[in-house]
Scaffold this motif. Structure first.
Motif, short mmCIF file in Angstrom:
data_model
loop_
_atom_site.label_atom_id
_atom_site.label_comp_id
_atom_site.label_asym_id
_atom_site.label_seq_id
_atom_site.Cartn_x
_atom_site.Cartn_y
_atom_site.Cartn_z
N UNK A 65 0.87 -1.24 -0.06
CA UNK A 65 -0.06 -0.07 0.00
C UNK A 65 0.80 1.29 0.12
N UNK A 66 1.95 1.29 0.77
CA UNK A 66 2.60 2.36 1.00
C UNK A 66 3.78 2.67 0.15
N UNK A 67 4.10 1.61 -0.83
CA UNK A 67 5.03 1.71 -1.58
C UNK A 67 4.60 2.92 -2.86
N UNK A 68 3.23 3.26 -2.89
CA UNK A 68 2.97 4.22 -3.77
C UNK A 68 2.94 5.63 -3.18
N UNK A 69 3.13 5.64 -2.00
CA UNK A 69 2.96 7.04 -1.37
C UNK A 69 3.79 8.40 -1.88
N UNK A 70 5.12 7.99 -2.00
CA UNK A 70 5.91 8.96 -2.32
C UNK A 70 5.80 9.41 -4.10
N UNK A 71 5.62 10.57 -4.12
CA UNK A 71 5.23 10.95 -5.67
C UNK A 71 3.64 10.99 -6.26
N UNK A 72 2.88 10.26 -5.26
CA UNK A 72 1.47 10.22 -5.62
C UNK A 72 0.62 11.52 -5.16
N UNK A 73 -0.18 12.06 -5.85
CA UNK A 73 -1.00 13.17 -5.72
C UNK A 73 -2.40 12.54 -5.49
N UNK A 74 -2.92 12.83 -4.24
CA UNK A 74 -4.30 12.40 -3.94
C UNK A 74 -4.41 11.41 -2.93
N UNK A 75 -5.46 10.71 -2.42
CA UNK A 75 -5.49 9.72 -1.19
C UNK A 75 -4.65 8.47 -1.75
N UNK A 76 -4.21 7.91 -0.72
CA UNK A 76 -3.63 6.70 -1.07
C UNK A 76 -4.51 5.59 -1.39
N UNK A 77 -5.69 5.42 -0.74
CA UNK A 77 -6.56 4.49 -0.86
C UNK A 77 -8.07 5.08 -1.05
N UNK A 78 -8.94 4.42 -1.64
CA UNK A 78 -10.20 4.86 -1.57
C UNK A 78 -10.98 3.50 -1.65
N UNK A 79 -11.96 3.19 -1.16
CA UNK A 79 -12.99 2.04 -1.13
C UNK A 79 -14.68 2.22 -1.10
N UNK A 80 -14.95 1.38 -1.67
CA UNK A 80 -16.58 1.27 -1.53
C UNK A 80 -17.12 -0.07 -1.38
N UNK A 81 -18.35 -0.19 -0.65
CA UNK A 81 -19.30 -1.28 -0.39
C UNK A 81 -18.35 -2.34 0.49
N UNK A 82 -17.76 -1.84 1.45
CA UNK A 82 -16.94 -2.51 2.36
C UNK A 82 -17.82 -3.28 3.38
N UNK A 83 -18.86 -2.51 3.95
CA UNK A 83 -19.86 -3.00 4.75
C UNK A 83 -21.23 -3.23 4.34
N UNK A 84 -21.23 -3.12 3.07
CA UNK A 84 -22.88 -3.00 2.34
C UNK A 84 -23.54 -4.20 2.24
N UNK A 85 -24.83 -4.23 2.23
CA UNK A 85 -25.28 -5.39 2.21
C UNK A 85 -24.71 -6.11 0.77
N UNK A 86 -24.73 -5.68 -0.24
CA UNK A 86 -24.25 -6.19 -1.39
C UNK A 86 -22.87 -5.97 -2.01
N UNK A 87 -21.94 -6.84 -2.14
CA UNK A 87 -20.51 -6.45 -2.32
C UNK A 87 -20.19 -7.26 -3.50
N UNK A 88 -18.94 -7.51 -3.67
CA UNK A 88 -18.23 -8.22 -4.94
C UNK A 88 -18.12 -9.53 -4.46
N UNK A 89 -17.80 -10.49 -5.45
CA UNK A 89 -17.55 -11.85 -4.76
C UNK A 89 -16.15 -12.54 -5.04
#
Length: 442
Positions: A136-160
């Motif tokens: 995860x942190x191997x991309x920190x230096x030189x990156x512009x913006x948040x390091x991580x984003x996510x969705x549907x982590x705790x939602x009723x419907x997720x991926x498989x």
């Protein structure tokens, strides 16, 4: 001014103010022992960007994303490192620091604050297994913006996710993936199956492996870049990027042993409650921004009726301003109380109980509603000119409505969750106040 940490056994958790404060010198704002130099620096930097953020907000709404120059300015300021561990080049800021930063961002524009909220997810994902965190942190230096984003982590419907050699074949659609265009990594929930075993997982994906959908067409928070992402074909995710949600509390509670810094001393419930604190602090900032706008325009604008020379001379405007200030102050006091208490519990190595967490999330959502009430009161007194798309007042109101419609921040739902406990009914199996406890569903 002196400011010292009390020994264990005293402080906010017992209902007393924690320790003596010498107020011989005047205070610029409500002071807290948990504010850090880095947190103050970032908050001050955000204050310097507020007008630029507000000026760019209408165009950002049209694009569905924040201006790239703002993202770069936030990156240079260290905003996206605020909750990263010290050991990985971050500041590991506590709840009070990030509440102050979120409030300053919200005063400019809610979507700007939301991208900071996305960045605070590092408080959780940094506690995952070491190999994943290193990547995860191997991309920190030189990156512009948040390091991580996510969705549907705790939602009723997720991926498989289906078992494969050395990892998992993952497919699906993940909704509300805020900040996904600027994130270095994407996280999502997945229902997994491995023979006769099954459960829920959190997976880390490379943005190159997914497609972004242009489906974030909403009445508010339009610039938060919260569209869905989808796999075009099954994607291989190696084992080290896969975390069983049943193990999440264990990972989060191990943070203090792995990392220094206040952010990682917080236990699971308190750490997750910080997300609610961030968003309610943003709402307070938005209400303060709306009041600032109103105070600037009221002396210069003539009302449609009654026949005063300016809106500022109307008794109804004066009453509205006083009530709005009181609503904001009440909301802010609640938010900062919980921010300080989260940090205080972290220092003491304690966590909220289930009852405390449920009621805390409800009280914070109520504070957010007070902030929105203040915004709407100001907008109503301003009149139809406040509804112009060029006016930040209508945007504050629309954005506030969308934030408070979030599944984990809806007051009535949270009140039911806490009310069941208050009335002796069996509690729901929920996580962080209003999220489904995926671990309990295994």
């Amino acid at each position: 001014m002196t400011d010292t940490i009390n020994p264990a056994g005293t402080g906010l958790h017992e209902g007393r103010m924690p320790g003596p404060v010498d107020r011989m010198t005047p205070l610029d704002a409500v002071a807290s022992r948990y504010l850090s130099p880095e947190g103050r620096r970032i908050a001050a930097g955000v204050q310097g960007l507020q007008q630029r953020i507000r000026d760019l907000a209408p165009e950002a709404e049209k694009r569905g994303r924040l201006d790239s120059g703002i993202i770069e300015a936030f990156t240079d300021l260290g905003l996206y490192r605020a909750c990263a561990p010290l050991e990985y080049g971050g500041y590991a800021l506590g709840a009070r620091d990030i509440a102050e930063i979120a409030g300053a961002l919200g005063k400019g524009d809610a979507s700007a604050s939301w991208t900071f909220f996305v960045g605070t997810s590092l408080r959780m994902v940094s506690t995952l297994p070491e190999r994943l965190v290193n990547e995860l942190y191997s991309r920190l230096d030189g990156h512009s913006g948040p390091l991580a984003a996510g969705g549907s982590t705790f939602a009723a419907v997720t991926g498989t996710a289906t078992r494969a050699e050395g990892g998992w074949m993952v497919e699906g659609k993940w909704t509300y993936v805020s900040g996904n265009h600027d994130a270095a990594w994407l996280f999502g929930g997945a229902a997994w199956a491995d023979g006769d075993k099954s459960g829920h997982a959190l997976i880390m994906m490379d943005p190159a492996d997914i497609k972004r959908l242009d489906d974030w067409q909403v009445a508010g928070m339009a610039a938060s870049d919260s569209n869905s992402i989808v796999t075009i074909e099954p994607v291989f995710v190696p084992d080290h990027r896969f975390v069983d949600m049943a193990e999440l509390p264990m990972h989060m509670d191990s943070a203090a042993a792995r990392f220094s810094g206040l952010a990682y001393q917080a236990k699971t419930r308190a750490s997750m409650m910080t997300a609610t604190v961030v968003n309610m602090a943003a709402l307070v900032g938005m209400a303060e921004g709306a009041l600032d706008v109103f105070r600037q325009l009221a002396p210069a604008r003539k009302p449609f009726s009654p026949p005063y020379a300016s809106i500022a001379e109307m008794a109804s405007s004066q009453v509205a301003a006083g009530k709005a200030r009181a609503l904001i102050d009440a909301a802010k006091a609640t938010v900062l109380q919980y921010a300080d208490e989260i940090d205080h519990l972290a220092v003491r190595g304690e966590d909220y109980t289930g009852d405390e967490e449920a009621q805390g999330c409800t009280s914070l959502a109520f504070a957010g509603q007070l902030a929105k009430d203040a915004i709407d009161l100001i907008l109503r007194i301003t009149g139809s000119s406040g509804m112009a798309l060029s006016s930040p007042l209508q945007r504050y109101s629309r954005d506030a409505a969308v934030i408070l419609s979030h599944g984990a921040m809806r007051l009535e739902s949270l009140a039911e969750i806490s009310g069941r406990r208050l009335l002796g009914q069996p509690p729901f199996s929920m996580f962080a106040g209003g999220l489904q406890d995926k671990a309990a569903q295994k």
